[in-house]
Design a protein around this motif. Sequence first.
Motif, PDB file in Angstrom:
ATOM      1  N   ARG A 181       0.825  -1.207   0.000  1.00 18.86           N
ATOM      2  CA  ARG A 181       0.000   0.000   0.000  1.00 18.86           C
ATOM      3  C   ARG A 181       0.861   1.259   0.000  1.00 18.86           C
ATOM      4  NH1 ARG A 181      -4.024   1.303  -2.339  1.00 18.86           N
ATOM      5  NH2 ARG A 181      -4.743  -0.827  -1.822  1.00 18.86           N
ATOM      6  N   GLY A 182       1.958   1.213   0.759  1.00 19.97           N
ATOM      7  CA  GLY A 182       2.854   2.372   0.793  1.00 19.97           C
ATOM      8  C   GLY A 182       3.433   2.676  -0.576  1.00 19.97           C
ATOM      9  N   LEU A 183       3.865   1.638  -1.303  1.00 21.39           N
ATOM     10  CA  LEU A 183       4.399   1.832  -2.648  1.00 21.39           C
ATOM     11  C   LEU A 183       3.324   2.328  -3.598  1.00 21.39           C
ATOM     12  CD1 LEU A 183       6.473   1.587  -4.903  1.00 21.39           C
ATOM     13  CD2 LEU A 183       5.951  -0.858  -5.055  1.00 21.39           C
ATOM     14  N   ILE A 184       2.143   1.725  -3.548  1.00 22.69           N
ATOM     15  CA  ILE A 184       1.057   2.118  -4.454  1.00 22.69           C
ATOM     16  C   ILE A 184       0.670   3.580  -4.231  1.00 22.69           C
ATOM     17  CG2 ILE A 184      -1.373   1.732  -5.026  1.00 22.69           C
ATOM     18  CD1 ILE A 184      -0.875  -1.265  -4.335  1.00 22.69           C
ATOM     19  N   ASN A 185       0.564   3.992  -2.976  1.00 24.05           N
ATOM     20  CA  ASN A 185       0.192   5.378  -2.674  1.00 24.05           C
ATOM     21  C   ASN A 185       1.233   6.365  -3.191  1.00 24.05           C
ATOM     22  OD1 ASN A 185      -2.164   4.584  -1.420  1.00 24.05           O
ATOM     23  ND2 ASN A 185      -1.325   4.682   0.649  1.00 24.05           N
ATOM     24  N   MET A 186       2.513   6.070  -2.950  1.00 23.81           N
ATOM     25  CA  MET A 186       3.574   6.972  -3.401  1.00 23.81           C
ATOM     26  C   MET A 186       3.693   6.967  -4.917  1.00 23.81           C
ATOM     27  SD  MET A 186       4.882   8.710  -0.980  1.00 23.81           S
ATOM     28  CE  MET A 186       3.193   8.818  -0.360  1.00 23.81           C
ATOM     29  N   PHE A 187       3.484   5.818  -5.531  1.00 29.20           N
ATOM     30  CA  PHE A 187       3.549   5.718  -6.983  1.00 29.20           C
ATOM     31  C   PHE A 187       2.441   6.570  -7.614  1.00 29.20           C
ATOM     32  CE2 PHE A 187       4.683   3.781 -10.947  1.00 29.20           C
ATOM     33  CZ  PHE A 187       5.923   3.188 -10.720  1.00 29.20           C
ATOM     34  N   ASN A 188       1.236   6.469  -7.055  1.00 26.46           N
ATOM     35  CA  ASN A 188       0.126   7.286  -7.544  1.00 26.46           C
ATOM     36  C   ASN A 188       0.418   8.768  -7.387  1.00 26.46           C
ATOM     37  OD1 ASN A 188      -2.184   5.998  -8.734  1.00 26.46           O
ATOM     38  ND2 ASN A 188      -2.488   4.916  -6.796  1.00 26.46           N
ATOM     39  N   LYS A 189       1.001   9.136  -6.259  1.00 26.41           N
ATOM     40  CA  LYS A 189       1.280  10.541  -5.974  1.00 26.41           C
ATOM     41  C   LYS A 189       2.336  11.112  -6.913  1.00 26.41           C
ATOM     42  CE  LYS A 189       2.817  13.648  -2.272  1.00 26.41           C
ATOM     43  NZ  LYS A 189       3.241  13.727  -0.844  1.00 26.41           N
ATOM     44  N   LEU A 190       3.412  10.351  -7.161  1.00 30.66           N
ATOM     45  CA  LEU A 190       4.532  10.854  -7.951  1.00 30.66           C
ATOM     46  C   LEU A 190       4.385  10.603  -9.445  1.00 30.66           C
ATOM     47  CD1 LEU A 190       7.495   9.791  -5.622  1.00 30.66           C
ATOM     48  CD2 LEU A 190       6.491  12.065  -5.872  1.00 30.66           C
ATOM     49  N   GLU A 191       3.722   9.501  -9.824  1.00 32.25           N
ATOM     50  CA  GLU A 191       3.637   9.127 -11.235  1.00 32.25           C
ATOM     51  C   GLU A 191       2.236   9.289 -11.820  1.00 32.25           C
ATOM     52  OE1 GLU A 191       6.360   8.340 -12.990  1.00 32.25           O
ATOM     53  OE2 GLU A 191       7.510   8.676 -11.155  1.00 32.25           O
ATOM     54  N   GLY A 192       1.243   9.380 -10.952  1.00 35.15           N
ATOM     55  CA  GLY A 192      -0.126   9.536 -11.439  1.00 35.15           C
ATOM     56  C   GLY A 192      -0.770   8.249 -11.905  1.00 35.15           C
ATOM     57  N   ILE A 193      -0.078   7.117 -11.736  1.00 31.74           N
ATOM     58  CA  ILE A 193      -0.621   5.809 -12.108  1.00 31.74           C
ATOM     59  C   ILE A 193      -0.183   4.790 -11.058  1.00 31.74           C
ATOM     60  CG2 ILE A 193      -0.727   6.215 -14.601  1.00 31.74           C
ATOM     61  CD1 ILE A 193       1.940   4.827 -14.905  1.00 31.74           C
ATOM     62  N   THR A 194      -0.753   3.582 -11.114  1.00 28.02           N
ATOM     63  CA  THR A 194      -0.367   2.532 -10.183  1.00 28.02           C
ATOM     64  C   THR A 194       0.891   1.820 -10.693  1.00 28.02           C
ATOM     65  OG1 THR A 194      -1.623   0.778 -11.275  1.00 28.02           O
ATOM     66  CG2 THR A 194      -2.809   2.159  -9.664  1.00 28.02           C
ATOM     67  N   PRO A 195       1.573   1.078  -9.834  1.00 34.75           N
ATOM     68  CA  PRO A 195       2.742   0.317 -10.286  1.00 34.75           C
ATOM     69  C   PRO A 195       2.432  -0.636 -11.439  1.00 34.75           C
ATOM     70  CG  PRO A 195       2.723   0.425  -7.896  1.00 34.75           C
ATOM     71  CD  PRO A 195       1.422   1.006  -8.358  1.00 34.75           C
ATOM     72  N   LEU A 196       1.300  -1.330 -11.375  1.00 36.27           N
ATOM     73  CA  LEU A 196       0.964  -2.264 -12.452  1.00 36.27           C
ATOM     74  C   LEU A 196       0.638  -1.538 -13.749  1.00 36.27           C
ATOM     75  CD1 LEU A 196      -1.123  -4.997 -10.574  1.00 36.27           C
ATOM     76  CD2 LEU A 196       1.279  -5.063 -11.297  1.00 36.27           C
ATOM     77  N   GLN A 197       0.020  -0.367 -13.647  1.00 39.60           N
ATOM     78  CA  GLN A 197      -0.224   0.438 -14.844  1.00 39.60           C
ATOM     79  C   GLN A 197       1.094   0.894 -15.459  1.00 39.60           C
ATOM     80  OE1 GLN A 197      -2.829   3.350 -13.035  1.00 39.60           O
ATOM     81  NE2 GLN A 197      -4.663   2.450 -13.954  1.00 39.60           N
ATOM     82  N   TYR A 198       2.045   1.250 -14.601  1.00 40.57           N
ATOM     83  CA  TYR A 198       3.373   1.651 -15.091  1.00 40.57           C
ATOM     84  C   TYR A 198       4.048   0.479 -15.797  1.00 40.57           C
ATOM     85  CZ  TYR A 198       8.224   3.208 -15.127  1.00 40.57           C
ATOM     86  OH  TYR A 198       9.486   3.546 -15.529  1.00 40.57           O
ATOM     87  N   ARG A 199       3.979  -0.714 -15.202  1.00 41.31           N
ATOM     88  CA  ARG A 199       4.588  -1.892 -15.825  1.00 41.31           C
ATOM     89  C   ARG A 199       3.975  -2.151 -17.199  1.00 41.31           C
ATOM     90  NH1 ARG A 199       4.652  -7.175 -12.259  1.00 41.31           N
ATOM     91  NH2 ARG A 199       6.848  -6.625 -11.841  1.00 41.31           N
ATOM     92  N   LYS A 200       2.669  -2.081 -17.293  1.00 41.42           N
ATOM     93  CA  LYS A 200       1.981  -2.329 -18.563  1.00 41.42           C
ATOM     94  C   LYS A 200       2.320  -1.249 -19.594  1.00 41.42           C
ATOM     95  CE  LYS A 200      -2.641  -3.323 -20.428  1.00 41.42           C
ATOM     96  NZ  LYS A 200      -2.688  -2.323 -21.502  1.00 41.42           N
ATOM     97  N   LYS A 201       2.300   0.004 -19.154  1.00 39.59           N
ATOM     98  CA  LYS A 201       2.567   1.126 -20.060  1.00 39.59           C
ATOM     99  C   LYS A 201       3.991   1.069 -20.586  1.00 39.59           C
ATOM    100  CE  LYS A 201       2.673   6.187 -20.219  1.00 39.59           C
ATOM    101  NZ  LYS A 201       2.442   7.441 -19.459  1.00 39.59           N
ATOM    102  N   TYR A 202       4.952   0.838 -19.709  1.00 39.72           N
ATOM    103  CA  TYR A 202       6.338   0.829 -20.146  1.00 39.72           C
ATOM    104  C   TYR A 202       6.625  -0.371 -21.024  1.00 39.72           C
ATOM    105  CZ  TYR A 202      11.340   1.474 -20.183  1.00 39.72           C
ATOM    106  OH  TYR A 202      12.636   1.665 -20.591  1.00 39.72           O
ATOM    107  N   ALA A 203       6.052  -1.522 -20.686  1.00 39.52           N
ATOM    108  CA  ALA A 203       6.277  -2.726 -21.496  1.00 39.52           C
ATOM    109  C   ALA A 203       5.779  -2.535 -22.916  1.00 39.52           C
ATOM    110  CB  ALA A 203       5.583  -3.917 -20.853  1.00 39.52           C
ATOM    111  N   GLU A 204       4.731  -1.714 -23.070  1.00 36.85           N
ATOM    112  CA  GLU A 204       4.174  -1.500 -24.407  1.00 36.85           C
ATOM    113  C   GLU A 204       4.996  -0.536 -25.235  1.00 36.85           C
ATOM    114  OE1 GLU A 204       0.265  -0.145 -23.555  1.00 36.85           O
ATOM    115  OE2 GLU A 204      -0.584  -2.151 -23.334  1.00 36.85           O
ATOM    116  N   THR A 205       5.937   0.191 -24.604  1.00 38.51           N
ATOM    117  CA  THR A 205       6.715   1.179 -25.352  1.00 38.51           C
ATOM    118  C   THR A 205       8.114   0.720 -25.666  1.00 38.51           C
ATOM    119  OG1 THR A 205       7.495   2.228 -23.314  1.00 38.51           O
ATOM    120  CG2 THR A 205       5.432   3.064 -24.262  1.00 38.51           C
ATOM    121  N   VAL A 206       8.475  -0.485 -25.198  1.00 40.89           N
ATOM    122  CA  VAL A 206       9.838  -0.969 -25.471  1.00 40.89           C
ATOM    123  C   VAL A 206       9.810  -2.137 -26.437  1.00 40.89           C
ATOM    124  CG1 VAL A 206      10.678  -0.213 -23.242  1.00 40.89           C
ATOM    125  CG2 VAL A 206       9.790  -2.512 -23.463  1.00 40.89           C
TER     126      VAL A 206
END
Length: 300
Positions: free
Chosen positions: A275-300
Amino acid sequence: MSDMQSKDISYEVVHYHTELPFKILNVHKKDLYPNKDLSAVSDVLDHWHNELEIVYSYSDDGEYFTDGIAHPLKKGLFIIVNTRSIHKVISNRTTPYDKLPPTLTTVLQISDSFLRNYIPNFDELYFIPVFKPGEERPAEIMKDLAQYADGKPLTKYENMRLLGLVHELLYFICKDDLSLKDTELPEKSRKNADILRKIISYTEENYDGAINEMSVAETFGYSASYFSRFFKSNMGITYKEFLTRMRVNAAKDSLVQTQKSVLEIAMDCGFSDSRGLINMFNKLEGITPLQYRKKYAETV
């Protein structure tokens, strides 16, 4: 680049998109001037980072400030931003949009630990901010590197080519542009930079453990209140914010490079739970960790 809306001096944690020890990015006019409106430009305000920054300009628009000194940008000019130097970029807002080139600058940020492998007395040296090479090759290298900007995926063996280009560029800059730091910077600035470097290095080595502002202050022999004031005044953010950004950046790498669960990554990066990681990820990146993983995987 830093948070463009910040009014304080902020520390930038540079996130590398590949295994290479440097980052290449292009600054495009379409991104800098929304709707072609010169009055709406987002200037890059005071910030600093551990990386050496090499800037190559394609236009005469704006000024690069390094340690409070203005350097007007000129087509074909190099600006060298030393590690831990406070810098910002201000547009002159006078060149008509249609007269500006599509790409305003190419920026190369190089890991300071990588540089120390090749320059043993690196911390005693200072790059002169305005680099004027007497030959064409450095400009050719920057234009070549520009083709690989913004995390562009590399084909087989291109990482070796890029590493060779960066080595060659550093050769030109080091042989012509280095000076002793104590002839260029006041003593107080040097001492503060050395202390901060030690604190940052300690944090990089221990962010995955149970460290916090109080424990780090104690490690370096400071009271908690003095350490808090010193860090905030020199970094522009609190130590807690700095530590959190470092942990989130480590989580980014793990999300892309491994298949670990969010909980496993959170524990590996120093968070007490997912929960701590998810909250900070949302605050700093505007998305969840899993959304970041999916988004980045689609761009490489």
